[in-house]
Scaffold this active site. Structure first.
Site, PDB file in Angstrom:
ATOM      1  N   CYS A  87      61.597  29.276   1.943  1.00 34.78           N
ATOM      2  CA  CYS A  87      62.088  28.200   1.067  1.00 34.78           C
ATOM      3  C   CYS A  87      61.675  26.825   1.592  1.00 34.78           C
ATOM      4  CB  CYS A  87      63.611  28.322   0.969  1.00 34.78           C
ATOM      5  SG  CYS A  87      64.436  26.925   0.204  1.00 34.78           S
ATOM      6  N   CYS A  90      64.579  24.365   2.089  1.00 40.75           N
ATOM      7  CA  CYS A  90      65.364  24.791   3.259  1.00 40.75           C
ATOM      8  C   CYS A  90      64.692  24.302   4.542  1.00 40.75           C
ATOM      9  CB  CYS A  90      65.483  26.315   3.299  1.00 40.75           C
ATOM     10  SG  CYS A  90      66.302  27.044   1.864  1.00 40.75           S
TER      11      CYS A  90
END
Length: 164
Positions: A87, A90
């Site tokens: 991600c 993230c």
């Protein structure tokens, strides 16, 4: 040494280096099992701690035992980052959380849960997008926040919700 022998040695060396990198925790993170403890109190941690289900049930909330009522198992406010290694947002937030763990050492704890490895936890909390954060004050109900946030937003949440 022959070319093949040199190539074979390089391949073995590369395999060792890759396996060491794959088994080590990322810098600034520790696995919850290696987390220091202080006489039944939460340890003063200045890093982000990676949780698995067993650690979550013990340190955060045992939803198998307390199905109808939120009971926080800790005594220090916490942020739990539900993330995945692939991600992009993230990855952008990870250094912010590491810095905040150091800045607020002893005042809050910051944990991470890999949603790819801990699917049951992700499902239990209805995680449908990442990053998602579970914000846990010591008293009262936790709240969820979704999406990558700037440092200033985390600081505001910490000061106005977690430490209030």
């Amino acid at each position: 040494m022959t070319f093949m022998k040199i190539l074979e040695c390089l391949l073995v060396l590369a395999t060792v280096v890759v396996s060491m990198n794959c088994t080590a925790s990322p810098k600034g993170e520790t696995k919850a099992g290696n987390e220091p403890e202080i006489a039944g109190e939460e340890a003063v941690i200045d890093t982000v701690v990676v949780l698995n289900k067993a650690d979550f049930l013990q340190k955060i909330y045992n939803y198998e035992k307390n199905r109808t009522e939120w009971v926080y198992e800790g005594n220090t406010p916490a942020i739990i980052d539900f993330y995945a290694d692939w991600c992009g947002p993230c990855k952008m937030v990870a250094p912010i959380l590491k810095d905040l763990a150091k800045e607020y050492k002893g005042k809050i704890l910051i944990y991470k849960i890999n949603t790819d490895k801990e699917r049951e936890l992700a499902t239990a909390f209805g995680i449908s997008s990442i990053p998602t954060y579970l914000l846990i004050p010591t008293k009262g109900e936790p709240q969820m926040a979704r999406g990558a946030m700037p440092r200033e937003s985390f600081v505001q949440i910490i000061n106005e919700f977690l430490l209030k």
